[in-house]
Design a protein around this motif. Structure first.
Motif, PDB file in Angstrom:
ATOM      1  N   GLY A 160       0.849  -1.201   0.000  1.00 33.07           N
ATOM      2  CA  GLY A 160       0.000   0.000   0.000  1.00 33.07           C
ATOM      3  C   GLY A 160       0.877   1.240   0.000  1.00 33.07           C
ATOM      4  O   GLY A 160       2.097   1.143  -0.021  1.00 33.07           O
ATOM      5  N   LYS A 161       0.245   2.401   0.036  1.00 33.45           N
ATOM      6  CA  LYS A 161       1.013   3.659  -0.016  1.00 33.45           C
ATOM      7  C   LYS A 161       1.431   4.078   1.386  1.00 33.45           C
ATOM      8  O   LYS A 161       0.626   3.959   2.312  1.00 33.45           O
ATOM      9  N   PRO A 162       2.642   4.620   1.561  1.00 29.03           N
ATOM     10  CA  PRO A 162       2.973   5.157   2.889  1.00 29.03           C
ATOM     11  C   PRO A 162       2.192   6.456   3.163  1.00 29.03           C
ATOM     12  O   PRO A 162       1.774   7.137   2.229  1.00 29.03           O
ATOM     13  N   ALA A 163       1.990   6.772   4.433  1.00 30.36           N
ATOM     14  CA  ALA A 163       1.232   7.984   4.793  1.00 30.36           C
ATOM     15  C   ALA A 163       1.979   8.741   5.881  1.00 30.36           C
ATOM     16  O   ALA A 163       2.719   8.136   6.660  1.00 30.36           O
ATOM     17  N   PRO A 164       1.782  10.066   5.963  1.00 35.75           N
ATOM     18  CA  PRO A 164       2.414  10.800   7.066  1.00 35.75           C
ATOM     19  C   PRO A 164       1.845  10.342   8.407  1.00 35.75           C
ATOM     20  O   PRO A 164       0.686   9.927   8.483  1.00 35.75           O
ATOM     21  N   ALA A 165       2.663  10.425   9.441  1.00 31.61           N
ATOM     22  CA  ALA A 165       2.228   9.934  10.756  1.00 31.61           C
ATOM     23  C   ALA A 165       1.043  10.730  11.299  1.00 31.61           C
ATOM     24  O   ALA A 165       0.247  10.208  12.085  1.00 31.61           O
ATOM     25  N   TYR A 166       0.905  11.989  10.896  1.00 34.08           N
ATOM     26  CA  TYR A 166      -0.188  12.797  11.465  1.00 34.08           C
ATOM     27  C   TYR A 166      -1.525  12.564  10.752  1.00 34.08           C
ATOM     28  O   TYR A 166      -2.560  13.075  11.173  1.00 34.08           O
ATOM     29  N   ALA A 167      -1.495  11.747   9.685  1.00 28.13           N
ATOM     30  CA  ALA A 167      -2.718  11.576   8.889  1.00 28.13           C
ATOM     31  C   ALA A 167      -3.738  10.679   9.588  1.00 28.13           C
ATOM     32  O   ALA A 167      -3.406   9.865  10.442  1.00 28.13           O
ATOM     33  N   VAL A 168      -4.985  10.867   9.177  1.00 27.13           N
ATOM     34  CA  VAL A 168      -6.069  10.031   9.702  1.00 27.13           C
ATOM     35  C   VAL A 168      -6.066   8.701   8.946  1.00 27.13           C
ATOM     36  O   VAL A 168      -6.042   8.681   7.715  1.00 27.13           O
ATOM     37  N   ALA A 169      -6.090   7.584   9.702  1.00 29.34           N
ATOM     38  CA  ALA A 169      -6.176   6.277   9.045  1.00 29.34           C
ATOM     39  C   ALA A 169      -7.643   5.971   8.717  1.00 29.34           C
ATOM     40  O   ALA A 169      -7.937   5.249   7.769  1.00 29.34           O
ATOM     41  N   GLY A 170      -8.548   6.511   9.519  1.00 32.53           N
ATOM     42  CA  GLY A 170      -9.977   6.294   9.271  1.00 32.53           C
ATOM     43  C   GLY A 170     -10.762   6.524  10.551  1.00 32.53           C
ATOM     44  O   GLY A 170     -10.183   6.799  11.609  1.00 32.53           O
ATOM     45  N   PHE A 171     -12.086   6.376  10.456  1.00 33.24           N
ATOM     46  CA  PHE A 171     -12.900   6.369  11.673  1.00 33.24           C
ATOM     47  C   PHE A 171     -12.756   5.005  12.332  1.00 33.24           C
ATOM     48  O   PHE A 171     -12.466   4.015  11.663  1.00 33.24           O
ATOM     49  N   ILE A 172     -12.981   4.969  13.638  1.00 36.02           N
ATOM     50  CA  ILE A 172     -12.916   3.686  14.331  1.00 36.02           C
ATOM     51  C   ILE A 172     -14.009   2.758  13.773  1.00 36.02           C
ATOM     52  O   ILE A 172     -15.107   3.219  13.430  1.00 36.02           O
ATOM     53  N   ALA A 173     -13.697   1.470  13.658  1.00 37.72           N
ATOM     54  CA  ALA A 173     -14.639   0.524  13.027  1.00 37.72           C
ATOM     55  C   ALA A 173     -15.899   0.352  13.890  1.00 37.72           C
ATOM     56  O   ALA A 173     -15.834   0.465  15.119  1.00 37.72           O
ATOM     57  N   PRO A 174     -17.032   0.047  13.234  1.00 40.38           N
ATOM     58  CA  PRO A 174     -18.295  -0.135  13.975  1.00 40.38           C
ATOM     59  C   PRO A 174     -18.163  -1.160  15.106  1.00 40.38           C
ATOM     60  O   PRO A 174     -18.830  -1.046  16.139  1.00 40.38           O
ATOM     61  N   TYR A 175     -17.290  -2.134  14.931  1.00 41.76           N
ATOM     62  CA  TYR A 175     -17.074  -3.157  15.968  1.00 41.76           C
ATOM     63  C   TYR A 175     -16.822  -2.508  17.326  1.00 41.76           C
ATOM     64  O   TYR A 175     -17.399  -2.909  18.333  1.00 41.76           O
ATOM     65  N   PHE A 176     -15.944  -1.499  17.352  1.00 40.51           N
ATOM     66  CA  PHE A 176     -15.559  -0.878  18.630  1.00 40.51           C
ATOM     67  C   PHE A 176     -16.664   0.039  19.156  1.00 40.51           C
ATOM     68  O   PHE A 176     -16.812   0.227  20.350  1.00 40.51           O
ATOM     69  N   VAL A 177     -17.429   0.589  18.232  1.00 39.83           N
ATOM     70  CA  VAL A 177     -18.554   1.451  18.625  1.00 39.83           C
ATOM     71  C   VAL A 177     -19.608   0.575  19.319  1.00 39.83           C
ATOM     72  O   VAL A 177     -20.101   0.902  20.401  1.00 39.83           O
ATOM     73  N   GLU A 178     -19.884  -0.567  18.701  1.00 38.89           N
ATOM     74  CA  GLU A 178     -20.944  -1.420  19.264  1.00 38.89           C
ATOM     75  C   GLU A 178     -20.492  -2.183  20.510  1.00 38.89           C
ATOM     76  O   GLU A 178     -21.211  -2.283  21.483  1.00 38.89           O
ATOM     77  N   ARG A 179     -19.280  -2.700  20.483  1.00 32.34           N
ATOM     78  CA  ARG A 179     -18.835  -3.556  21.607  1.00 32.34           C
ATOM     79  C   ARG A 179     -18.336  -2.748  22.803  1.00 32.34           C
ATOM     80  O   ARG A 179     -18.530  -3.144  23.944  1.00 32.34           O
ATOM     81  N   TYR A 180     -17.666  -1.610  22.518  1.00 33.00           N
ATOM     82  CA  TYR A 180     -17.048  -0.864  23.625  1.00 33.00           C
ATOM     83  C   TYR A 180     -17.592   0.563  23.779  1.00 33.00           C
ATOM     84  O   TYR A 180     -17.034   1.354  24.539  1.00 33.00           O
ATOM     85  N   SER A 181     -18.605   0.918  23.012  1.00 33.58           N
ATOM     86  CA  SER A 181     -19.226   2.241  23.079  1.00 33.58           C
ATOM     87  C   SER A 181     -18.293   3.401  22.750  1.00 33.58           C
ATOM     88  O   SER A 181     -18.386   4.485  23.344  1.00 33.58           O
ATOM     89  N   PHE A 182     -17.345   3.171  21.825  1.00 34.48           N
ATOM     90  CA  PHE A 182     -16.591   4.316  21.290  1.00 34.48           C
ATOM     91  C   PHE A 182     -17.558   5.180  20.490  1.00 34.48           C
ATOM     92  O   PHE A 182     -18.559   4.675  19.955  1.00 34.48           O
ATOM     93  N   SER A 183     -17.247   6.475  20.381  1.00 35.55           N
ATOM     94  CA  SER A 183     -18.041   7.342  19.515  1.00 35.55           C
ATOM     95  C   SER A 183     -17.737   6.967  18.068  1.00 35.55           C
ATOM     96  O   SER A 183     -16.595   6.650  17.727  1.00 35.55           O
ATOM     97  N   LYS A 184     -18.759   7.052  17.206  1.00 31.12           N
ATOM     98  CA  LYS A 184     -18.482   6.704  15.805  1.00 31.12           C
ATOM     99  C   LYS A 184     -17.620   7.773  15.128  1.00 31.12           C
ATOM    100  O   LYS A 184     -17.082   7.562  14.046  1.00 31.12           O
ATOM    101  N   ASN A 185     -17.474   8.937  15.804  1.00 36.89           N
ATOM    102  CA  ASN A 185     -16.598   9.985  15.240  1.00 36.89           C
ATOM    103  C   ASN A 185     -15.151   9.859  15.706  1.00 36.89           C
ATOM    104  O   ASN A 185     -14.311  10.692  15.359  1.00 36.89           O
ATOM    105  N   CYS A 186     -14.877   8.865  16.516  1.00 39.53           N
ATOM    106  CA  CYS A 186     -13.499   8.709  17.022  1.00 39.53           C
ATOM    107  C   CYS A 186     -12.554   8.431  15.849  1.00 39.53           C
ATOM    108  O   CYS A 186     -12.795   7.532  15.035  1.00 39.53           O
ATOM    109  N   LEU A 187     -11.481   9.228  15.776  1.00 46.31           N
ATOM    110  CA  LEU A 187     -10.534   9.078  14.664  1.00 46.31           C
ATOM    111  C   LEU A 187      -9.396   8.141  15.043  1.00 46.31           C
ATOM    112  O   LEU A 187      -8.907   8.178  16.173  1.00 46.31           O
TER     113      LEU A 187
END
Ligand code: ADP
Ligand code: XUL
Length: 557
Positions: A248-275
């Motif tokens: 895959g492509k390398p990315a800068p360390a400060y970049a966003v990898a994505g939103f946290i996966a729904p798994y963590f939102v549903e199982r551990y109640s993370f916010s779906k906006n957690c980066l």
């Protein structure tokens, strides 16, 4: 100066998937530590039967790996533990560190496993069939000397590779490891959809998709052009076919990898906006956590490995040491030395000579004089990286050693020392080697400040010897786990860069309030006596003469 404030009620989560344990540090928006946790692999996940978090393969000389699934299960366990301490719903961003160079091999189909996680199940149950190789090669591995030689040859030599990628070929670096897999298990290489570093692997779990390798940890592979911060075609071609598509492509360390996966939102109640912010290597994140931002500062990490690192604008890649892109800046570099014989070798000597007790180890340090009456030792419980020497112990007594000059000093090799001298010879030997290689690599000496971190930095007696040999004050931060602290801090930084729409200077986050935060370094041990510092310089000179001879006689290169 831009407004760099963070949302007041939010928290930032930093992990560290290291050699012996999985750690976490949680920061509030004022950069105070609000929670910390640890999962120790050997004792808390005993069914993997690791020793020090690894398997030492007796059938292949130098092969050292860790079970990939153990890291996944440690992550499950960590989330369980943390759920009792913090409200995951307040986590605005998460990032972390991985032990550098270690690699994970995803089988075709790995990405669909990642994207369809069932929140009713633990992670570990869902990844049993995800990997083409179940045991990840890690940084302690040294079985790829042949591959290193071939890669260096293919790019025009060791120095050429170092100028291009920041390091000559090293056995533990991921490129030589990948080449070995391609050469010895071509079918497995073919079945591999994606290769992650430990850092990008953990970020992939969090986002539920393959995360990028960040530009800094990527420089620990012998594959990245450090000036361009992009894969080098020449290095890729020297390593294995079709590699770029597997990385895959390398990315800068400060970049966003994505939103946290729904798994963590549903199982551990993370916010779906957690980066999820890109993860990086443990040493780069320690540099971030220790807020090292002046070329005059050096850090020494006394973890499973011992490392020395700092920053520079003008790196000079050599045959020893490493240059990585600065993990918290879009320009500039991080320079680093790495020793394999760090804490585990100290533990080994403690166990053999000091009844397995750090107190007794420290008593021996107090009972012996600095310079150890001219007794010096080289302790390699594992194949050493710096210098590249095999397992073995070499002890010498320096005769006519006054500390003023090396003239007339002659060494004689001996089989053993008394217990107290053995302990001092080990500690002085480790720090004299660091001082010598810091100077030889062109890092700042004496440093303006020396910040100690990692497990053994909790030992003031060891830090006292460091202060005497380096001749400068030693600082420490609130907790010795700077890699997960750096992960949390970089999570906040990535969140801010995302909110601003572009990179913001790292220090703008904490500048005005630094002294009131958990990031503040405190003076731990005062600098040693200047005469002693110059006596140690003489001992160091003699030590390097012996080291060079050992390398000529026994070195792997
Ligand atoms: P890593 O992150 O590489 O897994 P750590 O930074 O957590 O390693 O350091 C773990 C090491 O710290 C242990 O192997 C242990 O030898 C060392 N350590 C812990 N406490 C002390 C102490 N009081 N004195 C010396 N070493 C210590
Ligand atoms: C750095 C290195 C080790 C690992 C494990 O090059 O090999 O420090 O990062 O901590």
């Amino acid at each position: 100066m831009a407004d760099c404030s963070l949302p007041q009620d939010s928290i930032f989560l930093g992990f560290d998937s290291s050699t012996q344990s999985f750690k976490a540090t949680v920061l509030d928006s004022n950069f105070n530590i609000v929670a910390a946790e640890l999962v120790h692999f050997d004792s808390e996940l005993p069914h993997y039967k690791t020793k020090d978090g690894v398997y030492r393969d007796s059938s292949v000389n130098g092969r050292i790996v860790s079970p990939t699934l153990m890291w996944v299960e440690a992550f499950d366990m960590m989330l369980q533990k943390l759920s009792k301490k913090i409200d995951f719903g307040k986590v605005a961003a998460v990032s972390g560190s991985g032990q550098q160079h270690g690699s994970v091999y995803w089988k075709y189909g790995g990405s669909s496993i990642l994207s369809s996680l069932d929140p009713k199940k633990q992670l570990v149950e869902q990844f049993t069939e995800a990997f083409s190789i179940k045991e990840s090669p890690i940084w302690m591995d040294s079985c790829t000397t042949e591959q290193c030689k071939k890669i260096e040859e293919a790019v025009g030599g060791a120095l050429e590779l170092s100028c291009l990628t920041g390091s000559r070929a090293h056995e533990r670096f991921t490129g030589p490891q990948i080449r070995r897999i391609y050469e010895t298990q071509p079918e497995v290489y073919k079945q591999t959809e994606r290769i992650s570093l430990v850092s990008s692997f953990m970020a992939s779990l969090l986002t539920g998709s393959y995360a990028c390798i960040d530009e800094t940890d990527g420089a620990g592979m012998n594959l990245l052009d450090i000036k361009q911060r992009a894969w080098s075609k020449k290095a890729l071609d020297a390593t294995a076919p079709n590699l770029e598509e597997k990385l895959g492509k390398p990315a800068p360390a400060y970049a966003v990898a994505g939103f946290i996966a729904p798994y963590f939102v549903e199982r551990y109640s993370f916010s779906k906006n957690c980066l999820v912010i890109q993860w990086s290597g443990d040493n780069p994140n320690s540099l971030a956590g220790l807020t090292l931002n002046s070329p005059g500062d050096l850090a020494i990490s006394l973890g499973t490995s011992d490392t020395v690192f700092g920053i520079t604008d003008e790196p000079q890649p050599r045959l020893e040491g490493h240059v990585f892109p600065n993990p918290v800046d879009t320009k500039g570099y991080m320079v680093m030395l790495c020793y394999k014989n760090g804490s585990l070798t100290r533990e080994d000597i403690r166990n053999q000579f000091a009844e397995k007790s750090w107190d007794m180890f420290n008593n021996y340090m107090h009972q012996t004089p600095p310079l150890n009456g001219g007794k010096i030792g080289f302790y390699y419980k594992e194949h050493e990286i710096l210098p590249p020497l095999p397992v073995g112990v070499h002890r010498y007594i320096l005769k006519n050693f006054t500390g003023n000059t090396v003239d007339d000093v002659v060494e004689s090799e001996v089989k053993e020392f008394d217990a107290a001298s053995e302990v001092r010879a080990l500690i002085e030997g480790q720090f004299l080697s660091m001082r010598a290689h810091v100077e030889r690599f062109g890092m700042c000496f004496p440093p303006r400040r020396l910040i100690a971190t990692g497990g053994a930095s909790a030992n003031e007696c060891i830090l006292g010897s460091l202060a005497s040999i380096f001749g400068c004050d030693i600082y420490t931060v609130e907790r010795p786990d700077s890699a997960s602290l750096g992960g949390a801090l970089r999570a906040a930084h990535g969140w801010l860069c995302n909110a601003k729409g572009s990179f913001v200077p790292f220090e703008c986050m904490y500048k005005d309030k630094f002294e009131k935060t958990s990031l503040n370094c405190k003076l731990s041990v005062k600098a040693g006596d200047p005469t002693l510092v110059s006596n140690y310089a003489v001992m160091m000179q003699k030590r390097m003469e012996i080291e060079n001879r050992l390398v000529e006689k026994l070195g792997r290169w």
